[in-house]
Scaffold this active site. Structure first.
Site, PDB file in Angstrom:
ATOM      1  N   GLY A 111      10.371 -49.152  -9.185  1.00  0.00           N
ATOM      2  CA  GLY A 111      10.826 -49.750 -10.329  1.00  0.00           C
ATOM      3  C   GLY A 111      11.982 -49.060 -10.758  1.00  0.00           C
ATOM      4  O   GLY A 111      12.312 -49.340 -12.204  1.00  0.00           O
ATOM      5  N   SER A 112      12.921 -48.713 -10.077  1.00  0.00           N
ATOM      6  CA  SER A 112      14.311 -48.253 -10.637  1.00  0.00           C
ATOM      7  C   SER A 112      15.076 -49.141 -11.629  1.00  0.00           C
ATOM      8  O   SER A 112      15.620 -48.811 -12.266  1.00  0.00           O
ATOM      9  CB  SER A 112      15.122 -47.521  -9.446  1.00  0.00           C
ATOM     10  OG  SER A 112      15.080 -48.425  -8.449  1.00  0.00           O
ATOM     11  N   SER A 113      14.848 -50.384 -11.178  1.00  0.00           N
ATOM     12  CA  SER A 113      15.920 -51.529 -11.913  1.00  0.00           C
ATOM     13  C   SER A 113      15.133 -51.502 -13.276  1.00  0.00           C
ATOM     14  O   SER A 113      15.994 -51.445 -14.327  1.00  0.00           O
ATOM     15  CB  SER A 113      15.801 -52.901 -11.220  1.00  0.00           C
ATOM     16  OG  SER A 113      15.968 -52.731 -10.012  1.00  0.00           O
ATOM     17  N   ALA A 114      13.781 -51.522 -13.353  1.00  0.00           N
ATOM     18  CA  ALA A 114      13.470 -51.630 -14.668  1.00  0.00           C
ATOM     19  C   ALA A 114      13.761 -50.448 -15.445  1.00  0.00           C
ATOM     20  O   ALA A 114      13.820 -50.474 -16.630  1.00  0.00           O
ATOM     21  CB  ALA A 114      11.739 -52.032 -14.682  1.00  0.00           C
ATOM     22  N   ALA A 115      13.595 -49.440 -14.921  1.00  0.00           N
ATOM     23  CA  ALA A 115      13.667 -47.999 -15.675  1.00  0.00           C
ATOM     24  C   ALA A 115      14.941 -47.766 -16.022  1.00  0.00           C
ATOM     25  O   ALA A 115      15.058 -47.517 -17.206  1.00  0.00           O
ATOM     26  CB  ALA A 115      13.260 -46.862 -14.705  1.00  0.00           C
ATOM     27  N   ASP A 156       6.798 -54.267 -15.015  1.00  0.00           N
ATOM     28  CA  ASP A 156       7.495 -52.797 -14.643  1.00  0.00           C
ATOM     29  C   ASP A 156       7.966 -52.346 -15.981  1.00  0.00           C
ATOM     30  O   ASP A 156       8.028 -51.218 -16.300  1.00  0.00           O
ATOM     31  CB  ASP A 156       8.378 -52.826 -13.421  1.00  0.00           C
ATOM     32  CG  ASP A 156       9.207 -53.962 -13.365  1.00  0.00           C
ATOM     33  OD1 ASP A 156       9.088 -54.720 -14.345  1.00  0.00           O
ATOM     34  OD2 ASP A 156       9.745 -54.082 -12.176  1.00  0.00           O
TER      35      ASP A 156
END
Ligand code: MEV
Length: 325
Positions: A111-115, A156
């Site tokens: 979930g790097s985009s959400a993070a 996320d």
């Protein structure tokens, strides 16, 4: 205004209910201790400058008037759109230099985009001294995700904002933190990066072609997720493992399993896991296994032997937080 703000945001692992959560059903997600760091600094120039080495961006820059206009680099889309949405909502304009530092690879599906989306919003709120409730952070972040990729339940984002383990319904209709003492997971990465929007669209097509069948399968997943909520709260790992195996069967029926995921999942089960399933969209990324303590090493070895990479993560991790210095 502060000199600079540093935010650290957890990644996530989906435990139950992926795909069903896109269709207004619940899922259960846990935040993991592999984290993303986002540093936001005000600058004089009327520009947004991004340094995100993990997605190949060094000194990527855009004029403030051009945010999300023209060509936007893939790795910059979430942060750029997040800034635009934040500025629009609070009628602000400020040159910014943003840096990201990933504690995990964007390949894992953690979930790097959400993070980064949560990170930029929390960071900007702090920079401009705007007090936001968690739900307000969620709404701004969710708008950003939908602006960029058109699909997504937002689970996320909730994991990143609330931390811990969460029972979540599409778009944040329900966000209930769950008190879970321990969650002995082993995580195996297939080595294949999945593209979530593509897999979500594939399920949508299957549903369109098989309304009743796929509709009832998603309803079954929702039933299962509600049972898993209980078994997790009771600390009943045997039952939870059984439900993971059932969930995996349903995900396979939705067409999101892969040969690689399946071989890691079978290897983990054969080595003594209570249960194992894919985690997230499917099509690649990671699988998870719920494992008795005395079987952990054996399961890890079996996953490696089957071609997977074991990723060390702790579930139930802390929410997005500001870091000093
Ligand atoms: C992807 O990690 C999980 C899905 O349910 C998509 C979403 O909920 O946004 C497939």
């Amino acid at each position: 205004m502060k000199e600079q703000v540093k935010v650290s945001v957890p990644g996530k692992l989906m435990l139950f209910g992926e795909h069903a959560v896109v269709y207004h059903y619940p899922c259960i997600v846990t935040a993991v201790d592999q984290r993303m760091q986002i540093i936001v600094k005000p600058i004089e120039k009327k520009k947004f400058i991004l340094h995100a080495p993990e997605v190949g961006l060094e000194d990527y820059s855009k004029g403030l008037r051009d945010l999300t206009r023209g060509r936007t680099a893939k790795g910059a889309r979430f942060i750029e759109t997040g800034i635009k949405n934040f500025f629009q909502k609070f009628k602000l304009r400020q040159g910014l230099r943003v840096k990201t530092k990933a504690g995990f690879s964007a390949e894992f599906g953690f979930g790097s985009s959400a993070a980064v989306t949560v990170g930029i919003i929390v960071g900007l709120a702090r920079l401009f001294k705007i007090k936001l409730l968690k739900k307000q952070v969620f709404e701004l972040a969710y708008k950003t995700i939908l602006d960029v990729q058109g699909v997504g339940s937002g689970f996320d984002l909730a994991a990143a904002i609330w931390g811990g383990t969460i029972y979540f319904v599409t778009g944040g209709q329900k966000i209930s933190p769950m008190r879970i003492k321990s969650l002995p997971l082993v995580v195996g990465y297939t080595g294949i990066k999945a593209d979530t929007p593509t897999v979500v669209k594939k399920v949508a097509v299957l549903k369109q072609n098989n309304q009743k069948l796929v509709g009832s399968l998603l309803a079954q997943i929702s039933l299962l997720t509600n049972q898993a909520r209980k078994s997790l709260l009771q600390g009943d790992f045997r039952k939870t493992g059984e439900l993971m195996n059932l969930n995996q069967g349903m995900l396979d029926a939705l067409g999101v399993n892969t040969k690689e995921l399946a071989s890691l999942i079978f290897a983990a089960r054969e080595a003594g896991a209570w249960g194992a399933k894919l985690s997230g969209a499917g099509g690649g990324d990671c699988m998870i296994a719920l494992v008795p303590k005395e079987k952990r090493l054996k399961v890890e070895k079996a996953i490696k032997k089957a071609g997977g990479k074991v990723i060390k993560v702790e579930p139930n991790a802390e929410k997005a937080k500001l870091e000093t210095n």
